[in-house]
Motif scaffolding. Structure first.
Motif, PDB file in Angstrom:
ATOM      1  N   TRP A  20      45.050  -1.472  25.198  1.00 18.43           N
ATOM      2  CA  TRP A  20      46.434  -1.693  25.642  1.00 18.43           C
ATOM      3  C   TRP A  20      46.668  -1.062  27.008  1.00 18.43           C
ATOM      4  O   TRP A  20      47.171  -1.716  27.930  1.00 18.43           O
ATOM      5  N   PHE A  21      46.298   0.205  27.166  1.00 16.23           N
ATOM      6  CA  PHE A  21      46.505   0.862  28.453  1.00 16.23           C
ATOM      7  C   PHE A  21      45.612   0.271  29.543  1.00 16.23           C
ATOM      8  O   PHE A  21      46.023   0.184  30.708  1.00 16.23           O
ATOM      9  N   LEU A  64      47.442  -2.710  30.730  1.00 14.45           N
ATOM     10  CA  LEU A  64      48.527  -2.307  31.625  1.00 14.45           C
ATOM     11  C   LEU A  64      47.990  -2.025  33.030  1.00 14.45           C
ATOM     12  O   LEU A  64      48.603  -2.408  34.030  1.00 14.45           O
ATOM     13  N   SER A  65      46.844  -1.361  33.101  1.00 13.36           N
ATOM     14  CA  SER A  65      46.271  -1.043  34.407  1.00 13.36           C
ATOM     15  C   SER A  65      45.935  -2.303  35.188  1.00 13.36           C
ATOM     16  O   SER A  65      46.208  -2.401  36.390  1.00 13.36           O
ATOM     17  N   ILE A  85      49.236  -3.841  36.461  1.00 15.93           N
ATOM     18  CA  ILE A  85      50.082  -3.022  37.328  1.00 15.93           C
ATOM     19  C   ILE A  85      49.917  -3.384  38.799  1.00 15.93           C
ATOM     20  O   ILE A  85      50.896  -3.391  39.560  1.00 15.93           O
ATOM     21  N   THR A 100      58.991  -0.516  32.249  1.00 15.78           N
ATOM     22  CA  THR A 100      57.929   0.434  32.574  1.00 15.78           C
ATOM     23  C   THR A 100      58.347   1.859  32.267  1.00 15.78           C
ATOM     24  O   THR A 100      57.566   2.647  31.707  1.00 15.78           O
ATOM     25  N   TRP A 132      47.320   8.328  33.845  1.00 14.28           N
ATOM     26  CA  TRP A 132      48.524   7.899  33.140  1.00 14.28           C
ATOM     27  C   TRP A 132      49.592   8.984  33.089  1.00 14.28           C
ATOM     28  O   TRP A 132      50.786   8.675  33.060  1.00 14.28           O
ATOM     29  N   PHE A 152      50.813  -8.971  28.823  1.00 11.14           N
ATOM     30  CA  PHE A 152      50.043  -7.823  28.364  1.00 11.14           C
ATOM     31  C   PHE A 152      49.472  -8.021  26.965  1.00 11.14           C
ATOM     32  O   PHE A 152      48.427  -7.455  26.640  1.00 11.14           O
ATOM     33  N   THR A 170      45.494  -7.673  26.608  1.00  9.53           N
ATOM     34  CA  THR A 170      44.974  -6.754  25.589  1.00  9.53           C
ATOM     35  C   THR A 170      44.030  -7.481  24.643  1.00  9.53           C
ATOM     36  O   THR A 170      42.946  -6.973  24.308  1.00  9.53           O
TER      37      THR A 170
END
Length: 283
Positions: A35-36, A39-40, A43, A130, A155, A198, A202
């Protein structure tokens, strides 16, 4: 108009993405890691869009302190984009890729069709979403125990700075005579884009990792979003708050949370730009 929460300098984070870390760097949990990582990937184009919209709005801004904060916002977001691009290069080395790259580039190529107010409204909506995720990351997890470097530092720093400048796009929108119906329309559209983008990225990360059909990863998804400290329960009332006609991002004061997170990284941060002038106390 309500004030923003205060000043925010542009900082450079010392970070080494070549440092060895666990593939599942978030508490050895595949879903949260994927997931993160998603996001990266997203972004970088999102912040290019935000920077463009803020720059386009500056000729309409009369208040000098707001202009100064806009310049600080651009500096912070540019630095975020730079480091996330480095992070994404490391993720690609690990075998992941930005599945939505061409689609996002196509959307950015059509962004000139938007009016300045529409661009600002969409930016304000995405900044609000965000900020919710960043507040959840810093307040519902002990990020220094749950994540490994270099991703932990990335993060923590990013989340803290997003909370610092969370008011700026909304203040610019209101300050340039942005109206309520337009803002809510872009909130609904922007939320749909955010969720589908996202979720897709993911899932693609999970596919590249060979874990797309692993029930343990999907249980991790349910835990992250709907568990006791789940993002959905945290985010939904805050997302709804945006719809109130008198909503302002500064209604929730995150300064202490942001300052605490930045304090954990103080030996790795270097201020490279002056803090913006503050608006002062909220009206």
């Amino acid at each position: 108009m309500s004030a923003s929460e205060g000043t925010y300098p542009v900082r450079k984070l010392s970070i080494d993405f070549a440092a060895k870390s666990n593939r599942y760097w978030f508490k050895n949990r595949p879903f949260e890691t994927h997931w993160f990582n998603a996001l990266s990937f997203g972004i970088v184009p999102a912040e290019r869009f935000a920077i463009s919209c803020i720059k386009d709005s500056l000729p309409l801004v009369q208040e000098e302190t707001l202009k100064a904060e806009a310049r600080a916002f651009i500096g912070q977001e540019s630095t975020h984009s730079f480091l996330h691009a480095k992070c994404n290069a490391e993720l690609e080395r690990q075998g992941y890729r930005f599945f939505l790259h061409r689609y996002c580039e196509w959307r950015l190529s059509k962004a000139h069709w938007l009016s300045r107010l529409s661009g600002l409204a969409l930016t304000a909506c995405w900044e609000h979403i965000t900020a919710i995720i960043c507040e959840h990351t810093l307040s519902r997890f002990d990020i220094f125990k749950d994540a490994e470097d270099p991703f932990c530092a990335l993060w923590t720093w990013h989340s803290a700075e997003e909370l610092e400048h969370k008011c700026l796009a909304h203040d610019l929108y209101v300050g340039t005579a942005g109206g309520y119906p337009l803002k809510i329309g872009w909130l609904l559209y922007g939320t749909a884009l955010f969720v589908t983008d996202f979720a897709t990225q993911t899932a693609h990360n999970m596919y590249r990792d060979g874990r797309l059909f692993d029930p343990r990863v999907w249980l991790g998804c349910l835990r992250y979003f709907f568990g006791r400290q789940g993002l959905f329960w945290f985010a939904f009332p805050r997302w709804l708050a945006f719809m109130h006609p008198r909503f302002h991002p500064g209604d929730v004061d995150n300064r202490a949370l942001s300052a605490f997170a930045l304090e954990q990284l103080k030996t790795r941060l270097k201020v490279v730009g002056p803090p913006a002038a503050s608006h002062g106390a909220a009206d």
